[in-house]
Design an enzyme around this catalytic site. Structure first.
Site, PDB file in Angstrom:
ATOM      1  N   TYR A  17       0.827  -1.218   0.000  1.00 50.03           N
ATOM      2  CA  TYR A  17       0.000   0.000   0.000  1.00 50.03           C
ATOM      3  C   TYR A  17       0.858   1.265   0.000  1.00 50.03           C
ATOM      4  CZ  TYR A  17      -4.165  -2.796   0.257  1.00 50.03           C
ATOM      5  OH  TYR A  17      -5.154  -3.689  -0.055  1.00 50.03           O
ATOM      6  N   ARG A  75       1.526   1.769  -3.600  1.00 46.36           N
ATOM      7  CA  ARG A  75       0.309   2.242  -4.295  1.00 46.36           C
ATOM      8  C   ARG A  75       0.053   3.714  -3.986  1.00 46.36           C
ATOM      9  NH1 ARG A  75       1.346  -1.958  -5.572  1.00 46.36           N
ATOM     10  NH2 ARG A  75       2.105  -0.651  -7.230  1.00 46.36           N
ATOM     11  N   GLN A 132     -15.381   2.469  -6.147  1.00 45.28           N
ATOM     12  CA  GLN A 132     -14.675   1.319  -5.567  1.00 45.28           C
ATOM     13  C   GLN A 132     -13.192   1.651  -5.434  1.00 45.28           C
ATOM     14  OE1 GLN A 132     -16.235  -2.578  -7.478  1.00 45.28           O
ATOM     15  NE2 GLN A 132     -16.865  -0.934  -8.816  1.00 45.28           N
ATOM     16  N   ASN A 133     -12.794   2.799  -5.960  1.00 46.02           N
ATOM     17  CA  ASN A 133     -11.369   3.151  -5.967  1.00 46.02           C
ATOM     18  C   ASN A 133     -10.944   3.687  -4.610  1.00 46.02           C
ATOM     19  OD1 ASN A 133     -11.560   2.470  -8.600  1.00 46.02           O
ATOM     20  ND2 ASN A 133     -11.507   4.565  -9.398  1.00 46.02           N
ATOM     21  N   ASP A 154      -8.127   5.508  -4.544  1.00 42.95           N
ATOM     22  CA  ASP A 154      -7.391   6.748  -4.829  1.00 42.95           C
ATOM     23  C   ASP A 154      -8.282   7.960  -4.554  1.00 42.95           C
ATOM     24  OD1 ASP A 154      -8.780   7.790  -7.245  1.00 42.95           O
ATOM     25  OD2 ASP A 154      -8.008   5.992  -8.233  1.00 42.95           O
ATOM     26  N   HIS A 173     -14.564   0.987  -0.886  1.00 45.79           N
ATOM     27  CA  HIS A 173     -13.456   0.121  -0.481  1.00 45.79           C
ATOM     28  C   HIS A 173     -12.367   0.864   0.289  1.00 45.79           C
ATOM     29  CE1 HIS A 173     -14.731  -2.830  -3.918  1.00 45.79           C
ATOM     30  NE2 HIS A 173     -15.536  -2.853  -2.887  1.00 45.79           N
ATOM     31  N   GLY A 221     -15.835   2.134 -15.848  1.00 46.35           N
ATOM     32  CA  GLY A 221     -14.544   1.501 -15.578  1.00 46.35           C
ATOM     33  C   GLY A 221     -14.539   0.495 -14.453  1.00 46.35           C
ATOM     34  N   THR A 222     -15.578  -0.310 -14.384  1.00 51.01           N
ATOM     35  CA  THR A 222     -15.532  -1.407 -13.404  1.00 51.01           C
ATOM     36  C   THR A 222     -15.992  -2.685 -14.070  1.00 51.01           C
ATOM     37  OG1 THR A 222     -16.484  -2.332 -11.383  1.00 51.01           O
ATOM     38  CG2 THR A 222     -17.761  -0.585 -12.447  1.00 51.01           C
ATOM     39  N   SER A 223     -15.322  -3.780 -13.755  1.00 48.51           N
ATOM     40  CA  SER A 223     -15.702  -5.074 -14.334  1.00 48.51           C
ATOM     41  C   SER A 223     -16.909  -5.647 -13.611  1.00 48.51           C
ATOM     42  CB  SER A 223     -14.523  -6.047 -14.250  1.00 48.51           C
ATOM     43  OG  SER A 223     -14.167  -6.249 -12.897  1.00 48.51           O
TER      44      SER A 223
HETATM   45  N1  APR Z   1     -11.750   3.699 -19.394  1.00 45.64           N
HETATM   46  C1  APR Z   1     -12.791   3.013 -18.878  1.00 45.64           C
HETATM   47  N2  APR Z   1     -12.705   1.750 -18.440  1.00 45.64           N
HETATM   48  C2  APR Z   1     -11.518   1.141 -18.538  1.00 45.64           C
HETATM   49  C3  APR Z   1     -10.375   1.784 -19.063  1.00 45.64           C
HETATM   50  C4  APR Z   1     -10.530   3.128 -19.509  1.00 45.64           C
HETATM   51  N3  APR Z   1      -9.516   3.824 -20.027  1.00 45.64           N
HETATM   52  N4  APR Z   1      -9.340   0.911 -19.028  1.00 45.64           N
HETATM   53  C5  APR Z   1      -9.819  -0.240 -18.492  1.00 45.64           C
HETATM   54  N5  APR Z   1     -11.129  -0.098 -18.199  1.00 45.64           N
HETATM   55  C6  APR Z   1     -12.059  -1.066 -17.606  1.00 45.64           C
HETATM   56  C7  APR Z   1     -11.778  -2.518 -17.900  1.00 45.64           C
HETATM   57  O1  APR Z   1     -12.336  -2.883 -19.160  1.00 45.64           O
HETATM   58  C8  APR Z   1     -12.475  -3.210 -16.736  1.00 45.64           C
HETATM   59  O2  APR Z   1     -13.827  -3.520 -17.057  1.00 45.64           O
HETATM   60  O3  APR Z   1     -12.006  -0.937 -16.217  1.00 45.64           O
HETATM   61  C9  APR Z   1     -12.461  -2.138 -15.631  1.00 45.64           C
HETATM   62  C10 APR Z   1     -11.561  -2.444 -14.477  1.00 45.64           C
HETATM   63  O4  APR Z   1     -12.027  -3.584 -13.814  1.00 45.64           O
HETATM   64  P1  APR Z   1     -11.246  -4.146 -12.538  1.00 45.64           P
HETATM   65  O5  APR Z   1      -9.789  -4.166 -12.816  1.00 45.64           O
HETATM   66  O6  APR Z   1     -11.895  -5.420 -12.161  1.00 45.64           O
HETATM   67  O7  APR Z   1     -11.488  -3.011 -11.422  1.00 45.64           O
HETATM   68  P2  APR Z   1     -12.743  -2.780 -10.473  1.00 45.64           P
HETATM   69  O8  APR Z   1     -14.002  -3.240 -11.125  1.00 45.64           O
HETATM   70  O9  APR Z   1     -12.665  -1.377 -10.013  1.00 45.64           O
HETATM   71  O10 APR Z   1     -12.406  -3.743  -9.273  1.00 45.64           O
HETATM   72  C11 APR Z   1     -13.275  -3.788  -8.179  1.00 45.64           C
HETATM   73  O11 APR Z   1     -11.869  -5.296  -6.984  1.00 45.64           O
HETATM   74  O12 APR Z   1      -9.765  -5.925  -6.488  1.00 45.64           O
HETATM   75  C12 APR Z   1     -10.846  -5.285  -6.010  1.00 45.64           C
HETATM   76  O13 APR Z   1     -11.041  -3.743  -4.295  1.00 45.64           O
HETATM   77  C13 APR Z   1     -10.590  -3.866  -5.613  1.00 45.64           C
HETATM   78  O14 APR Z   1     -12.028  -1.940  -5.901  1.00 45.64           O
HETATM   79  C14 APR Z   1     -11.479  -3.070  -6.540  1.00 45.64           C
HETATM   80  C15 APR Z   1     -12.539  -4.073  -6.916  1.00 45.64           C
END
Ligand code: APR
Length: 239
Positions: A53, A56, A87-88, A90, A105, A171-173
């Site tokens: 951390y 990070r 969820q970020n 930052d 988070h 930007g979240t999966s």
């Molecule tokens: N613009 C928009 N989306 C983007 C970009 C971009 N430039 N680049 C990548 N992405 C997308 C990817 O396609 C993906 O769907 O951002 C998403 C990131 O997904 P993850 O890496 O799974 O991140 P997140 O969903 O925030 O993770 C959730 O998981 O590990 C834990 O606690 C951690 O908060 C985090 C949580």
């Protein structure tokens, strides 16, 4: 006042230079999740967790908000209520100027007591070190939510999204619960737009995909909403 609720994830900060978790070059590749983001990892080797951390945090300090974070502030300054559920960990939404940000988070710029979760401290320097103690004498830990821990702000987030006129997921999966379930708490008549390069694959039924980057997609939507002064779905996204 029209109410936009934004659910943001690592992808909104990707273009600021902070790596996402589950993309090809995801953060976890160099560290095992269970070593650095679980209570058992912390028990086994707190020094590794603190180092992870601290690295990070340094990286976050070296980055700046991008056009997506900034567009959301422009919208807020144009007479819209903008609530951000991120969820970020930052602080780029805050540094851009957003005033209503919930960190589901936790926050990397804060430390907290390892025995009393109410003792939270804003970090003055960069690092938390072994031997840095809270006011009750316990080791400080990062103020983040690890896998297997509760998400204390989930209920607050549910209340906020329940009054959304529009939901914007960026930007979240949507791979991590319970954050991913939040969109189910929005009113049924509030449209939900998903901005992500992989939006077509990720969008659940009823979610409107906008397959592009956060900077491009959020800026485009915000321009549309500021022009129309309403939170509507742009015609080109209606199929
Ligand atoms: N613009 C928009 N989306 C983007 C970009 C971009 N430039 N680049 C990548 N992405 C997308 C990817 O396609 C993906 O769907 O951002 C998403 C990131 O997904 P993850 O890496 O799974 O991140 P997140 O969903 O925030 O993770 C959730 O998981 O590990 C834990 O606690 C951690 O908060 C985090 C949580």
């Amino acid at each position: 006042m029209p109410h936009l609720v934004v659910l943001s994830g690592a992808g909104i900060s990707a273009e600021s230079g902070i790596r996402t978790f589950r993309d090809g070059n995801g953060l976890w590749e160099e560290y095992h999740i269970e070593e650095v983001a679980t209570p058992s990892g912390w028990e086994r080797h707190p020094e590794v967790v603190l180092r992870f951390y601290n690295e990070r945090r340094k990286q976050v300090r070296e980055t700046s908000p991008n056009a997506a974070h900034e567009a959301l502030v422009d919208l807020e300054n144009s007479g819209f209520r903008v609530s951000i559920l991120t969820q970020n960990i930052d602080d780029l939404h805050e540094r851009a100027g957003s005033s209503d940000v919930i960190h589901l988070h936790g926050e990397i710029m804060k430390a907290r007591s390892s025995i009393n979760p109410r003792l939270v401290y804003r970090l003055e320097g960069n690092d938390i070190a072994i031997g840095d103690l809270c006011d009750q004498g316990s080791q400080l830990r990062p103020h983040v939510v690890w896998f297997g821990e509760d998400v204390p702000l989930y209920a607050t987030a549910c209340d906020i999204i329940a009054s959304a006129d529009m939901v914007l997921v960026v930007g979240t999966s949507l791979a991590v619960m319970p954050a991913a379930a939040l969109i189910n708490e929005a009113p049924l008549d509030a449209p939900c737009i998903l901005v992500d390069p992989n939006a077509e694959q990720l969008a659940a039924k009823g979610v409107i995909p906008l397959a592009t980057s956060a900077t491009e997609g959020v800026s485009r939507l915000v321009s549309h909403w500021r022009e129309t002064k309403r939170l509507t779905v742009p015609d080109e996204l209606i199929r």
